[in-house]
Structure formats: structure tokens, C-alpha cells
Design a protein around this motif. Structure first.
Motif, PDB file in Angstrom:
ATOM      1  N   PRO A   1       0.801  -1.151  -0.090  1.00 25.82           N
ATOM      2  CA  PRO A   1      -0.129  -0.085  -0.033  1.00 25.82           C
ATOM      3  C   PRO A   1       0.872   1.295  -0.249  1.00 25.82           C
ATOM      4  CG  PRO A   1       0.119  -1.123   2.360  1.00 25.82           C
ATOM      5  CD  PRO A   1       0.535  -2.130   1.234  1.00 25.82           C
ATOM      6  N   SER A   2       2.276   1.272   0.226  1.00 24.55           N
ATOM      7  CA  SER A   2       2.888   2.446   0.484  1.00 24.55           C
ATOM      8  C   SER A   2       3.764   2.812  -0.784  1.00 24.55           C
ATOM      9  CB  SER A   2       3.942   2.506   1.926  1.00 24.55           C
ATOM     10  OG  SER A   2       4.704   1.356   1.735  1.00 24.55           O
ATOM     11  N   ARG A   3       3.489   1.516  -1.676  1.00 28.78           N
ATOM     12  CA  ARG A   3       4.401   1.621  -3.070  1.00 28.78           C
ATOM     13  C   ARG A   3       3.125   1.773  -3.974  1.00 28.78           C
ATOM     14  NH1 ARG A   3       9.843   0.729  -1.871  1.00 28.78           N
ATOM     15  NH2 ARG A   3      10.153  -0.311   0.009  1.00 28.78           N
ATOM     16  N   PRO A   4       2.800   2.682  -4.688  1.00 30.01           N
ATOM     17  CA  PRO A   4       1.651   2.822  -5.837  1.00 30.01           C
ATOM     18  C   PRO A   4       2.445   2.134  -6.996  1.00 30.01           C
ATOM     19  CG  PRO A   4       1.616   4.796  -4.616  1.00 30.01           C
ATOM     20  CD  PRO A   4       2.917   4.167  -3.880  1.00 30.01           C
ATOM     21  N   TRP A   5       3.741   2.380  -7.048  1.00 34.35           N
ATOM     22  CA  TRP A   5       4.541   2.092  -8.310  1.00 34.35           C
ATOM     23  C   TRP A   5       4.207   0.485  -8.412  1.00 34.35           C
ATOM     24  CZ3 TRP A   5       8.564  -1.494  -8.879  1.00 34.35           C
ATOM     25  CH2 TRP A   5       9.260  -1.474  -9.989  1.00 34.35           C
ATOM     26  N   MET A   6       4.071  -0.202  -7.555  1.00 32.68           N
ATOM     27  CA  MET A   6       3.931  -1.656  -7.691  1.00 32.68           C
ATOM     28  C   MET A   6       2.607  -2.015  -8.357  1.00 32.68           C
ATOM     29  SD  MET A   6       6.416  -3.545  -6.137  1.00 32.68           S
ATOM     30  CE  MET A   6       5.608  -5.168  -6.122  1.00 32.68           C
TER      31      MET A   6
ATOM     32  N   ALA B   1      18.644 -10.787  -5.427  1.00 30.52           N
ATOM     33  CA  ALA B   1      19.786 -11.353  -4.295  1.00 30.52           C
ATOM     34  C   ALA B   1      20.177 -10.249  -3.175  1.00 30.52           C
ATOM     35  CB  ALA B   1      21.010 -11.689  -5.134  1.00 30.52           C
ATOM     36  N   GLY B   2      19.736  -9.216  -3.417  1.00 32.38           N
ATOM     37  CA  GLY B   2      20.218  -8.238  -2.591  1.00 32.38           C
ATOM     38  C   GLY B   2      18.975  -7.917  -1.369  1.00 32.38           C
ATOM     39  N   LEU B   3      18.113  -8.549  -1.529  1.00 30.85           N
ATOM     40  CA  LEU B   3      16.917  -8.488  -0.361  1.00 30.85           C
ATOM     41  C   LEU B   3      17.650  -8.934   1.068  1.00 30.85           C
ATOM     42  CD1 LEU B   3      13.749  -9.916  -2.287  1.00 30.85           C
ATOM     43  CD2 LEU B   3      14.268  -7.554  -1.630  1.00 30.85           C
ATOM     44  N   ARG B   4      17.151  -8.193   2.168  1.00 28.60           N
ATOM     45  CA  ARG B   4      17.590  -8.502   3.392  1.00 28.60           C
ATOM     46  C   ARG B   4      16.503  -8.201   4.262  1.00 28.60           C
ATOM     47  NH1 ARG B   4      20.989 -10.343   0.450  1.00 28.60           N
ATOM     48  NH2 ARG B   4      23.390 -10.010   0.398  1.00 28.60           N
TER      49      ARG B   4
ATOM     50  N   VAL C   1      12.604  -1.990  -3.695  1.00 27.63           N
ATOM     51  CA  VAL C   1      13.496  -2.019  -2.684  1.00 27.63           C
ATOM     52  C   VAL C   1      14.887  -1.332  -2.972  1.00 27.63           C
ATOM     53  CG1 VAL C   1      14.858  -3.238  -0.807  1.00 27.63           C
ATOM     54  CG2 VAL C   1      12.195  -3.761  -1.041  1.00 27.63           C
ATOM     55  N   LEU C   2      15.455  -1.987  -4.031  1.00 20.47           N
ATOM     56  CA  LEU C   2      16.686  -1.557  -4.697  1.00 20.47           C
ATOM     57  C   LEU C   2      16.697  -0.125  -5.003  1.00 20.47           C
ATOM     58  CD1 LEU C   2      19.450  -2.670  -5.768  1.00 20.47           C
ATOM     59  CD2 LEU C   2      18.414  -2.762  -7.825  1.00 20.47           C
ATOM     60  N   ARG C   3      15.577   0.448  -5.528  1.00 15.40           N
ATOM     61  CA  ARG C   3      15.497   1.953  -5.830  1.00 15.40           C
ATOM     62  C   ARG C   3      15.822   2.659  -4.549  1.00 15.40           C
ATOM     63  NH1 ARG C   3      10.704   2.601 -10.455  1.00 15.40           N
ATOM     64  NH2 ARG C   3      11.852   1.657 -12.086  1.00 15.40           N
ATOM     65  N   GLU C   4      15.080   2.346  -3.494  1.00 18.68           N
ATOM     66  CA  GLU C   4      15.043   2.910  -2.163  1.00 18.68           C
ATOM     67  C   GLU C   4      16.183   2.793  -1.389  1.00 18.68           C
ATOM     68  OE1 GLU C   4      12.583   1.532   1.621  1.00 18.68           O
ATOM     69  OE2 GLU C   4      11.415   2.750   0.291  1.00 18.68           O
ATOM     70  N   ARG C   5      16.907   1.511  -1.173  1.00 20.26           N
ATOM     71  CA  ARG C   5      17.888   1.365  -0.544  1.00 20.26           C
ATOM     72  C   ARG C   5      19.390   1.410  -1.254  1.00 20.26           C
ATOM     73  NH1 ARG C   5      15.699  -3.941   2.903  1.00 20.26           N
ATOM     74  NH2 ARG C   5      13.939  -3.057   3.623  1.00 20.26           N
ATOM     75  N   ARG C   6      19.437   1.292  -2.486  1.00 21.78           N
ATOM     76  CA  ARG C   6      20.549   1.360  -3.320  1.00 21.78           C
ATOM     77  C   ARG C   6      20.522   1.920  -4.747  1.00 21.78           C
ATOM     78  NH1 ARG C   6      23.890  -3.322  -2.031  1.00 21.78           N
ATOM     79  NH2 ARG C   6      25.439  -2.364  -3.035  1.00 21.78           N
ATOM     80  N   PRO C   7      20.223   3.378  -4.590  1.00 14.63           N
ATOM     81  CA  PRO C   7      19.755   4.113  -5.822  1.00 14.63           C
ATOM     82  C   PRO C   7      21.182   3.863  -6.849  1.00 14.63           C
ATOM     83  CG  PRO C   7      20.243   5.515  -4.019  1.00 14.63           C
ATOM     84  CD  PRO C   7      19.919   4.106  -3.427  1.00 14.63           C
ATOM     85  N   ALA C   8      22.220   3.756  -6.478  1.00 14.26           N
ATOM     86  CA  ALA C   8      23.304   3.594  -7.494  1.00 14.26           C
ATOM     87  C   ALA C   8      23.145   2.536  -8.368  1.00 14.26           C
ATOM     88  CB  ALA C   8      24.683   3.821  -6.823  1.00 14.26           C
TER      89      ALA C   8
END
Length: 575
Positions: free
Chosen positions: A115-120, A297-300, A349-356
Motif C-alpha cells: 500500500p505504501s508503494r503505488p508504483w507496484m 539477491a540483495g533482499l535483506r 527496494v533496490l531503488r530505495e536502498r541502493r539507488p546507485a
């Protein structure tokens, strides 16, 4: 002023443009050629026989009860025939409608779980529609597309809404029941793990465990009761053999290989690593997108509820389907919705935590773009390779006259995938859709004549209307019944003696054979010859085939052999 017109407008905007784009491409693809043997033709044969013979309760094929599948898809096909008349247009439109419903359901599921990610809610249907294998299989008139729809609908009922966190248990049970009526008990494997592991991803389930499991069990019992409401009267109506296969051996034979031995069951036994081996194909084109693998693979931990839901669905389901003896690539198609949720969630999650990493060009779609350009070059060079005798085979020879036109398509899609910047996922989905439509069109122009059974089916239909008995040498899969509008069973013959017996009993009969290679006798004495996949279909007068099998020379036919495709100079009747 009511806000409902605004809400309706927002709902319509939410499905734009992925739903109309997918519907257009799916309609173009599914109507580019006729129903595909043997999947679609068998489904249509069962629906036609139920319609023609009035077998509303028990599915039938070739005069016998058909225990392989439950009847819901057949009923939906016949409902359309009741309105529009018997045709093969409605079943194909029905498959497109069912596929579109999947995309809408996965968008709603993503909105509920994230619900907090409308992009999904926008990204997940783009992912689901881009799976190439699922799209091509969705062109078949088969049960698994409908099963995937009921799976997504049932799981949607388990997810919390803004104003109601408790699942809709009655709707959950009804959706499970409709899934059971689509393909039997396997429906439970697609929905049971998110329910059993509910406390891992659902706050309401964790706080109300007794009600979650108690009411969930009652809902599953409701679904089972819906199946039994059909299966019990159908079992008594279909006879002892049908009842035994329906209630036990059919499902058990798929789960454990030894149960299918000697029982003529469709087991499709494969090793435990079968799905792991074919996973890159099932996930294409995303299997060629580096960013998606880095994201997953980067999900934690801690994982948000939507990701925990997807993992609760996918991991135990993958293990169980791998352990089951019977395997087909399309069995786990309902789980592709969960894979789309997991992948889209991982990208978010990658966009949020690892934008690079989320914007790193080396993790983009360039491998797929390069692959598309290389394929375009191969298609452009194909006529030269064939003319120089560097490539052989049915497909290169057939594709050479058209390949340069299609090389332009793959050159453009490859270039699209080399672009960088925003909209990477959407570009990948659009390129994938265009590419799979191009491949399907190329197949239609080049190889469809080797799958098109209309010539043989029409001849057999005319033979039946002239009261000529029909037989098939080997196992008959119902491939002629719908297109030929056959109303009587085709006899199955095994061995030369059976051919002799049939010819003596029915000197005016016709026999269909399926030889690997074509010989001069077929071109001289048969009624019809046509290619079928990598082999041939030959329609004979029964007495002519019996004479040849006994080593005798048949009388000269009154008319020359009909050879398809018409005008093919490679096959001529022998003098």
C-alpha cells in the motif's frame, strides 16, 4: 458531488496502457492461426462432444468419459456457444479475457500488499504480461490460464483492505472451488501455502490465529464441497472406470510415477531438477536482465509483508512441484504472478536502498538488446546462409523468404532495449511483447502448415457424413473431432492385424496413419497426405492400406492423392 465518477476515472487510468496493449497483441497473436494441436484441439474436442452429445455432467472425448480435467472451462466454452453458436472464435476470445483478468488481479494484489508503494500496482502487470512463455502458452485453449486467474482471485481474498483486514472467507472458498472445478485438486497446491504461512506476512493472521486457520479451513471445505457437488454425480454417471480414475488414480498418477504404471494415465514424469533447469525459459526475458537478479539477491531482512507473502507462496510451492513426479512447463504458470510480485518488490527496494545500483547502466537491459540485434543480423543473413547451403532444416528454409522483414523488428526492439533512463521496465515489457508477437507471426507464415489439421479434419468430416467408418492407427487425441464436426468415435487400431480386421469389417472405411516418413505408396494410393509437426498424416481407404500392409498391390485410386500444402512441388503422386 459524488466522488464515484472520479474514482471510476482513476480506476480506468490504472489499467492504461498495459491492458489495451496486451489485449491488442494477444488478439493479433491468437487469431493469426487456428487452434494448436494437440492442446487446443483436444480441449475443443471435449467441449464439442459434450455439446453435441448432451454430456453436460461428464466430459467426453472420442465416445469415452474424460477424467483428465474438471468441466468448468468446457462449460464456459459452451456458454459462449449457446449465445454465439458453435465456433472457434469464442474460445480464443475467452482465453484473452481470462488473461486480461489475470493482469487486473495482479495489479489489485500488488496494491493491497504494497500500500505504501503505488508504483507496484503499475509495474507488476507490466512484468506479468512480459513473460514470453506464459504469453505463448496463453494462446492455447487450456485450463492453466483459467486456473491462474482463480489462484490470483483466491489469494486476493486473503489480503487486507484499508477498511477491512480480515480476509473475505466466503469469496476465498468460492474462488478455490472454481479453481478445483477448473483443474481438480492441484488448485490447493497453488493457494494453500500463503494461507498456511499467513502469520508470516499477515498481521491479522498473526493476531487471530484461531480464526485465520479455522475460517480458512471452512473456506477450503466449501471449495471442496463445490468440487464434490459435481464429482459425485459425475462419478456415478460416468461408470466405475471413470469414477476410479476421477477420484484416485488420475491425481495420484501425476504425484507418484508408480501409480500411473499400466493405467494409461497422463503422468509426464520428470526428474526433481526439471523446473530449475527450465527456469530461465519460464522467466524470459527477465532472466536476461541483470538488475532483477541483483535486486532479488540483495533482499535483506526485515522484508515488508508483500515480499514475505510472495516468498511464502513461491518457495514451498516450488519445492512441492519439484518433488511431484508429473511435470510440465505450464504447471507452475499460476506462480508467475508471485514471481512478478517478488521481482517488482525487489526492484522497488533496490531503488530505495541502493539507488546507485538501481540506475547503474551495466545492470540494464543491454544484454537483451545485444541479443535482439544479433538475432536480427542472423535473420537478415538467413537467406544467404540457406542459399549457400550453410544451414539446413525445415525452419531455416521456410523462414528465409520472410526473415529480412522480421530482422527489422528485432533490430528496433534491440535498439529500444539499449536505451537508458526512466521507464526501463516498461521498455522491456513492450519490446518483449513485440518480439513474441513477431515470432508467433513468423511461425504462422513458415511452419503453421505443419500444425494445421484442417485438410485432414475436413476430409474425415465429409467421410463421416457419407457414413464411412473412421479409424486411427495408434492413440487418437481428439485432434479432428471439433474441426471436422465429427459426431461418432474414431476407432483406435494397433498393429497390422487390426488394420486387416477393420478393412474386412468396413471395406468402405478410412484409416488415418501418422508415419515418420513419407513413401511413394502414400503419394500414389492414399486419399490425403499432409505434414504434421516433424512427421506426416496420411488418410487411406481401409482396403488400400490393408492390401499394402499384406504385401499386395491396391487398385489404382479413382482420384489422385490430395497433397497439402497445395502447390508444394516437393510431393507429387508417383506414376
Amino acid at each position: 458531488m459524488s466522488l464515484s465518477p472520479y474514482s471510476r476515472t482513476e480506476q480506468l487510468r490504472a489499467v492504461w496502457p498495459w491492458l489495451p496493449l496486451w489485449a491488442l497483441v494477444a488478439l493479433l497473436a491468437i487469431f493469426s492461426h487456428g487452434p494448436m494441436p494437440l492442446y487446443s484441439t483436444r480441449t475443443l474436442a471435449v467441449a464439442w462432444e459434450m455439446w453435441n452429445q448432451g454430456h453436460w455432467l461428464v466430459p467426453h472425448i472420442n465416445g469415452q468419459p474424460y477424467s483428465e480435467k474438471a468441466p468448468l472451462l468446457f462449460w464456459l466454452i459452451q456458454a459462449g456457444w449457446f449465445v454465439f453458436g458453435v465456433n472457434d472464435i469464442w474460445p480464443r476470445v475467452l482465453e484473452v479475457l481470462i488473461g486480461g483478468a489475470q493482469l487486473v488481479l495482479i495489479s489489485l494484489l500488488a496494491r493491497r500488499l504494497f500500500p505504501s508503494r503505488p508504483w507496484m500496482a503499475k509495474a507488476t502487470p507490466w512484468m506479468l504480461l512480459a513473460f514470453a512463455y506464459a504469453f505463448l502458452f496463453g494462446l492455447q485453449i487450456m485450463y492453466d490460464v483459467l486456473l491462474a486467474t482463480w489462484t490470483l482471485a483466491a489469494l486476493l481474498c486473503l489480503t487486507p483492505k484499508v477498511h477491512r483486514t480480515e480476509p473475505r472467507w466466503l469469496l476465498f472458498g468460492l474462488c478455490v472451488g472454481l479453481g478445483l472445478l477448473t483443474k481438480g485438486p492441484v488448485m490447493l497446491l497453488h493457494v494453500v501455502f500463503p494461507w498456511l504461512l499467513g502469520p508470516l506476512w499477515n498481521d491479522w493472521a498473526r493476531q487471530h490465529r484461531a480464526r485465520w486457520y479455522g475460517r480458512g479451513a471452512l473456506a477450503l471445505l466449501l471449495g471442496g464441497a463445490m468440487l464434490l457437488a459435481w464429482a459425485i454425480p459425475a462419478g456415478f454417471s460416468g461408470g466405475e472406470t471413470y469414477r476410479q480414475r476421477l477420484f484416485f488414480t488420475q491425481t495420484a498418477g501425476r504425484v507418484v510415477d508408480k501409480f500411473s504404471a499400466g493405467k494409461d494415465l497422463q503422468n509426464h514424469a520428470e526428474p526433481v531438477w526439471f523446473y530449475l533447469l527450465w527456469l530461465p525459459l519460464l522467466l524470459f526475458p527477465f532472466s536476461g536482465w541483470p538488475r532483477i537478479w541483483v535486486a532479488v539477491a540483495g533482499l535483506r531482512r526485515p522484508l515488508e509483508p508483500g515480499l514475505r507473502f510472495a516468498l511464502s507462496w513461491l518457495i514451498p510451492g516450488f519445492i512441492v512441484f519439484s518433488l511431484i513426479s508429473g511435470k510440465q512447463l505450464y504447471y507452475p504458470l499460476p506462480e508467475l504472478g508471485g514471481i512478478a510480485l517478488l521481482m517488482a518488490g525487489a526492484i522497488a527496494v533496490l531503488r530505495e536502498r541502493r539507488p546507485a545500483l538501481a540506475s547503474n547502466g551495466w545492470l540494464g537491459t543491454w544484454p537483451l538488446g545485444v541479443g535482439g540485434i544479433v538475432f536480427a543480423i542472423l535473420l537478415f543473413a538467413l537467406p544467404l546462409l540457406v542459399a549457400g547451403n550453410h544451414l539446413h532444416g525445415e525452419w531455416p528454409v521456410a523462414a528465409a523468404p520472410y526473415s529480412r522483414y522480421f530482422s527489422v523488428v528485432f533490430l528496433l526492439t534491440g535498439g529500444l532495449l539499449l536505451l537508458r533512463g526512466r521507464g526501463e521496465l516498461r521498455r522491456l515489457a513492450v519490446a518483449g511483447l513485440i518480439g513474441v508477437l513477431a515470432l508467433n507471426t513468423l511461425f504462422t507464415l513458415t511452419l503453421w502448415t505443419r500444425w494445421d489439421l484442417r485438410p485432414a479434419a475436413h476430409m474425415l468430416g465429409a467421410a463421416e457424413r457419407a457414413n464411412h467408418p473412421i479409424a486411427y492407427l495408434g492413440n487418437y487425441e481428439g485432434q479432428f473431432h471439433f474441426e471436422g464436426r465429427l459426431t461418432r468415435p474414431i476407432a483406435e487400431l494397433f498393429g497390422d492385424q487390426a488394420v486387416q480386421d477393420f478393412a474386412r469389417a468396413h471395406p468402405d472405411g478410412v484409416i488415418v496413419t501418422h508415419p515418420e516418413k513419407l513413401d511413394a505408396d502414400a503419394l500414389r494410393y492414399a486419399l490425403l497426405v499432409q505434414p504434421f509437426r516433424s512427421s506426416w498424416l496420411v488418410v487411406w481407404q481401409a482396403v488400400s492400406l490393408a492390401d499394402l500392409s499384406a504385401g499386395h498391390t491396391p487398385p489404382e485410386p479413382a482420384q489422385p492423392t490430395q497433397v497439402y500444402p497445395i502447390g508444394d512441388r516437393r510431393y507429387r503422386p508417383q506414376p
